[in-house]
Enzyme design. Structure first.
Site, PDB file in Angstrom:
ATOM      1  N   SER A 117      -1.337   9.390   6.221  1.00 10.03           N
ATOM      2  CA  SER A 117      -0.280   9.293   5.046  1.00 10.03           C
ATOM      3  C   SER A 117      -0.726   9.623   3.861  1.00 10.03           C
ATOM      4  O   SER A 117      -0.446  10.867   3.884  1.00 10.03           O
ATOM      5  CB  SER A 117       0.202   7.663   4.986  1.00 10.03           C
ATOM      6  OG  SER A 117       1.212   7.226   4.660  1.00 10.03           O
ATOM      7  N   HIS A 118      -1.107   9.037   3.629  1.00 12.24           N
ATOM      8  CA  HIS A 118      -0.905   9.423   1.712  1.00 12.24           C
ATOM      9  C   HIS A 118      -2.348   9.610   1.200  1.00 12.24           C
ATOM     10  O   HIS A 118      -2.890  10.516  -0.118  1.00 12.24           O
ATOM     11  CB  HIS A 118      -0.977   8.473  -0.029  1.00 12.24           C
ATOM     12  CG  HIS A 118      -1.499   7.734   0.567  1.00 12.24           C
ATOM     13  ND1 HIS A 118      -0.567   6.332   1.916  1.00 12.24           N
ATOM     14  CD2 HIS A 118      -2.146   7.203   0.010  1.00 12.24           C
ATOM     15  CE1 HIS A 118      -1.550   5.080   1.804  1.00 12.24           C
ATOM     16  NE2 HIS A 118      -2.734   5.519   0.509  1.00 12.24           N
ATOM     17  N   ASP A 282       5.136  11.792   0.835  1.00 17.02           N
ATOM     18  CA  ASP A 282       4.025  11.801   0.716  1.00 17.02           C
ATOM     19  C   ASP A 282       3.023  12.574   2.296  1.00 17.02           C
ATOM     20  O   ASP A 282       4.622  13.225   2.601  1.00 17.02           O
ATOM     21  CB  ASP A 282       3.137  10.059   0.765  1.00 17.02           C
ATOM     22  CG  ASP A 282       3.387   9.078   1.728  1.00 17.02           C
ATOM     23  OD1 ASP A 282       4.678   9.390   2.977  1.00 17.02           O
ATOM     24  OD2 ASP A 282       2.909   8.687   2.570  1.00 17.02           O
ATOM     25  N   ASP A 284       2.874  12.393   5.108  1.00 16.45           N
ATOM     26  CA  ASP A 284       3.530  11.669   6.108  1.00 16.45           C
ATOM     27  C   ASP A 284       5.715  10.858   5.927  1.00 16.45           C
ATOM     28  O   ASP A 284       5.838  11.274   7.551  1.00 16.45           O
ATOM     29  CB  ASP A 284       3.654  10.834   7.088  1.00 16.45           C
ATOM     30  CG  ASP A 284       3.068   9.660   6.713  1.00 16.45           C
ATOM     31  OD1 ASP A 284       2.980   9.183   5.338  1.00 16.45           O
ATOM     32  OD2 ASP A 284       2.988   8.191   7.691  1.00 16.45           O
ATOM     33  N   ASP A 286       7.592   8.848   4.455  1.00 15.03           N
ATOM     34  CA  ASP A 286       7.625   7.814   4.966  1.00 15.03           C
ATOM     35  C   ASP A 286       7.447   7.018   2.993  1.00 15.03           C
ATOM     36  O   ASP A 286       8.495   6.214   2.811  1.00 15.03           O
ATOM     37  CB  ASP A 286       6.896   6.731   5.725  1.00 15.03           C
ATOM     38  CG  ASP A 286       5.726   6.612   5.363  1.00 15.03           C
ATOM     39  OD1 ASP A 286       4.359   7.370   4.660  1.00 15.03           O
ATOM     40  OD2 ASP A 286       4.905   6.176   6.265  1.00 15.03           O
ATOM     41  N   ARG A 287       7.136   8.318   2.073  1.00 14.73           N
ATOM     42  CA  ARG A 287       7.355   7.365   0.613  1.00 14.73           C
ATOM     43  C   ARG A 287       8.090   8.084  -0.181  1.00 14.73           C
ATOM     44  O   ARG A 287       8.087   9.524   0.592  1.00 14.73           O
ATOM     45  CB  ARG A 287       5.390   6.935   0.497  1.00 14.73           C
ATOM     46  CG  ARG A 287       4.788   6.301   0.908  1.00 14.73           C
ATOM     47  CD  ARG A 287       3.216   6.097   0.344  1.00 14.73           C
ATOM     48  NE  ARG A 287       2.995   5.037   0.404  1.00 14.73           N
ATOM     49  CZ  ARG A 287       1.152   4.947  -0.271  1.00 14.73           C
ATOM     50  NH1 ARG A 287       1.226   4.873  -0.947  1.00 14.73           N
ATOM     51  NH2 ARG A 287       1.245   3.768   0.331  1.00 14.73           N
ATOM     52  N   LYS A 382       9.234   2.981   6.790  1.00 16.81           N
ATOM     53  CA  LYS A 382       9.844   3.841   5.619  1.00 16.81           C
ATOM     54  C   LYS A 382       9.688   4.907   5.160  1.00 16.81           C
ATOM     55  O   LYS A 382      10.024   5.463   6.203  1.00 16.81           O
ATOM     56  CB  LYS A 382       8.904   2.960   4.248  1.00 16.81           C
ATOM     57  CG  LYS A 382       7.514   3.140   4.075  1.00 16.81           C
ATOM     58  CD  LYS A 382       6.824   2.436   3.047  1.00 16.81           C
ATOM     59  CE  LYS A 382       5.357   2.883   3.320  1.00 16.81           C
ATOM     60  NZ  LYS A 382       4.247   3.300   4.127  1.00 16.81           N
TER      61      LYS A 382
HETATM   62  C1  VG1 Z   1      -0.933   1.074   0.995  1.00 15.96           C
HETATM   63  C2  VG1 Z   1       0.239  -0.163   0.379  1.00 15.96           C
HETATM   64  C3  VG1 Z   1       0.997  -0.335   1.484  1.00 15.96           C
HETATM   65  C4  VG1 Z   1       1.679   0.300   2.111  1.00 15.96           C
HETATM   66  C5  VG1 Z   1       0.799   0.977   3.212  1.00 15.96           C
HETATM   67  C6  VG1 Z   1       0.629   1.722   4.243  1.00 15.96           C
HETATM   68  O1  VG1 Z   1      -1.491   0.181   1.528  1.00 15.96           O
HETATM   69  O2  VG1 Z   1       0.051  -0.868  -0.628  1.00 15.96           O
HETATM   70  O3  VG1 Z   1       2.180  -1.294   0.336  1.00 15.96           O
HETATM   71  O4  VG1 Z   1       3.031  -0.296   3.283  1.00 15.96           O
HETATM   72  O5  VG1 Z   1      -0.256   1.442   1.943  1.00 15.96           O
HETATM   73  O6  VG1 Z   1       2.119   3.164   3.927  1.00 15.96           O
HETATM   74  P1  VG1 Z   1      -2.594  -0.796   1.333  1.00 15.96           P
HETATM   75  O7  VG1 Z   1      -3.171  -1.898   2.104  1.00 15.96           O
HETATM   76  O8  VG1 Z   1      -3.996   0.525   1.064  1.00 15.96           O
HETATM   77  O9  VG1 Z   1      -2.555  -1.539  -0.317  1.00 15.96           O
HETATM   78  V1  VG1 Z   1       1.672   4.659   3.817  1.00 15.96           V
HETATM   79  O10 VG1 Z   1       2.957   5.629   3.082  1.00 15.96           O
HETATM   80  O11 VG1 Z   1       0.050   5.020   3.329  1.00 15.96           O
HETATM   81  O12 VG1 Z   1       1.733   4.211   6.239  1.00 15.96           O
HETATM   82 CO    CO Z   2       3.333   7.733   4.198  1.00 18.41          CO
END
Ligand code: VG1
Ligand code: CO
Length: 554
Positions: A117-118, A282, A284, A286-287, A382
């Site tokens: 992801s990010h 981001d 992937d 979704d953000r 998302k």
């Molecule tokens: C973080 C965010 C959470 C989100 C998750 C996955 O998790 O706070 O709101 O759903 O990333 O997002 P954490 O446990 O690091 O707080 V993504 O776009 O990275 O799949």
């Molecule tokens: Co993501």
């Protein structure tokens, strides 16, 4: 095509293959160890509720380093486990929302999403693997726990002796009973967006406002090809409206996280070039982050405003808003919209997987997380590009009554009506795990001491203090320890939790929220400073971690 033989390859368990908030995320070097990826994929296949035999799985990822190798391993393991079909994005590429859509559309058994992801990518950074269910959403804890249990005992995996498959050509190939279909990653997603939004209205808005400057930053993540098709080809925006559109294995050495710190290229250009509407997504896809010159749409506000402007989006106009939901740390701005509309709002733990049951049960149409995540029941993830088009739709809709409308006009009108939930998140990344544990221990002692309820700290009186626990209203499953909350009598909140997506040390997240009915034009950091001070005092975070400043402030 000839068939293949399957070998049972002996292996030994690796420690720590426990999926976090959203899949297993580790350094690439860890995934590259002998059998590491195979073990986890085998465990994932074995944990599929009806078993892997005969399954159809969607496979794809965000283009990061190690994607190609991982897809080839998945192909061999899937064939070895009698999976009947894989639907794979061309060159292994699929955004997370596009994968969720495909799982639903193809009525697949599930999907394997390859993304961290990010988190940054490249040989020295992160890779990730996540399993999604037949509803298109991330596997619930019952399944991720099962995957983890299997990884602790695994002694072999089933592998077909297939050669590397060419994923650059769209089309279907058969290997005995095993089918691989390589598809265009963008086509189905474009069809979906055109069903949800009014593209004619958007095109006519851009014609009426040729001065309205937009800029979309894909941060060299997966959304480049999606943005080019939707915004340039379909909506007719100039090519200069998109930046960093080529997906790169290391995201151009960037951190593909759309916030004010990591999307600095976009933030700078929006200010310098007087951009009316800037957006980023981001790695992937979704953000999302939405900004404009002098304007920032806080993600907690974003979902509240989309709810308030549901009529601007044909998808919601047609089916109505069935219910709303937010993650616990996300501000209560959306609760106020729900109240006004007379619909239910749910508060779930952090992580998109918790929204799925509500959506499947028809109880929630729109939900959001403060971490730049917004989405609806069109899929079960998302959706960054969706959120960006939703916001363009809001602007187009608002411009019908105020032809020169800008983001700040829309925000201020909303605050004037509902008041403002000032919200900020402080992230302390890569903190020493033991230091982080001390912070949490101290806060745990605070919430366990019931005499703290009723105590006042300056203008704040503690109304409740606990560790958030959630009982899923649909299946009754209970998720404990989802974040420490200190709630004050005026509705202000201080929340602490440890990240479940980091791959190194611990990341402490501190969230604060403060509601103001009238005073809505103050700068957020000014508005919440006293709460931050109090949070740092109560947690002794600076003393325990040595961190004087957070890594990222949102
Ligand atoms: C973080 C965010 C959470 C989100 C998750 C996955 O998790 O706070 O709101 O759903 O990333 O997002 P954490 O446990 O690091 O707080 V993504 O776009 O990275 O799949
Ligand atoms: Co993501």
């Amino acid at each position: 095509m000839p068939s293949f033989t399957v070998k049972e390859v002996p292996t030994k368990p690796y420690d720590g293959q426990k999926p976090g908030t959203s899949g297993l995320r580790k350094r690439v070097k860890i995934f590259q160890q002998d059998n590491y990826t195979e073990n986890f994929v085998q465990a994932t296949l074995s944990a599929i509720p009806d078993g892997p035999a005969g399954a159809t799985l969607v496979v794809g990822g965000d283009g990061r380093f190690f994607l190609k190798e991982a897809v080839q391993k998945i192909i061999r393991l899937a064939a070895g486990n009698k999976v009947s079909k894989l639907v794979i994005g061309q060159n292994g590429i699929l955004s997370t929302p596009a994968a969720s859509n495909l799982i639903r559309k193809r009525k697949a058994t599930g999907g394997i999403l390859l993304t961290a992801s990010h988190n940054p990518g490249g040989p020295d950074n992160d890779f990730g693997i996540k399993y999604n269910m037949s509803n298109g959403g991330p596997a619930p804890e019952s399944v991720t726990d099962k995957i983890y249990q299997i990884t602790t005992k695994i002694s072999s995996y089933q592998q077909a002796d297939l050669p590397d498959i060419d994923l650059s050509k769209i089309g279907t190939t058969k290997h005995g009973d095993f089918t691989i279909e390589v598809i265009d990653p963008v086509d189905d997603y474009v069809i979906l967006m055109k069903e949800i939004f009014d593209f004619d209205l958007l095109r006519s808005f851009f014609k009426k406002r040729p001065d309205f400057k937009v800029l979309f930053d894909s941060m060299h993540g997966v959304t480049g090809p999606y943005n080019e098709r939707l915004l340039v080809t379909e909506l007719g925006l100039p090519k200069s409206s998109v930046m960093n559109s080529i997906p790169l294995p290391d995201f151009g050495d960037g951190h593909p996280d759309p916030n004010l710190t990591y999307a600095h290229d976009l933030v700078d250009r929006v200010e310098k070039e007087n951009i009316d509407f800037g957006a980023a997504s981001d790695g992937d896809g979704d953000r999302n982050m939405i900004i404009g010159k002098g304007a920032f749409v806080n993600p907690s506000d974003s979902v509240a405003l989309i709810a308030a402007y549901a009529d601007a989006i044909p998808y919601f106009k047609k089916s109505g808003l069935k219910g709303l939901a937010r993650s616990m740390p996300t501000s209560g701005a959306i609760d106020r919209v729900a109240k006004k509309k007379g619909i239910q709002v749910f508060e779930v733990p952090t992580g998109w997987k918790f929204f799925g049951n509500l959506m499947d049960a028809g109880k929630c149409s729109l939900c959001g997380e403060e971490s730049f995540g917004t989405g609806s029941d069109h899929i079960r993830e998302k959706d960054g590009v969706w959120a960006i088009i939703a916001w363009l739709s809001i602007v187009a809709y608002a411009s019908e009554t105020n032809p020169k409308v800008g983001l700040n006009d829309i925000l201020n009108k909303h605050y004037a009506e509902y008041g403002r939930n000032y919200f900020s998140r402080y992230d302390y990344e890569e903190v020493d795990s033991e230091h982080a544990a001390k912070v949490i221990d101290r806060l745990t002692a605070f919430i366990n001491d019931k005499s703290n309820v009723g105590k006042s700290f300056g203008r704040y009186e503690v109304a409740a203090a606990d560790n958030f626990e959630y009982t899923d209203p649909i299946d009754g499953s209970v998720s404990k320890n989802q974040g420490i909350r200190i709630i004050f009598s005026d509705g202000s909140r201080i929340i602490f939790r440890l990240s479940g997506t980091g791959s190194q040390g611990a990341t402490i997240r501190l969230y604060v929220e403060k509601y103001e009915q009238k005073n809505y034009t103050v700068d957020t950091q000014t508005a919440i400073q006293d709460l931050i001070k109090l949070a740092l005092e109560l947690s002794q975070l600076v003393e325990f971690t040595g961190r004087k400043k957070p890594t990222v402030i949102t």
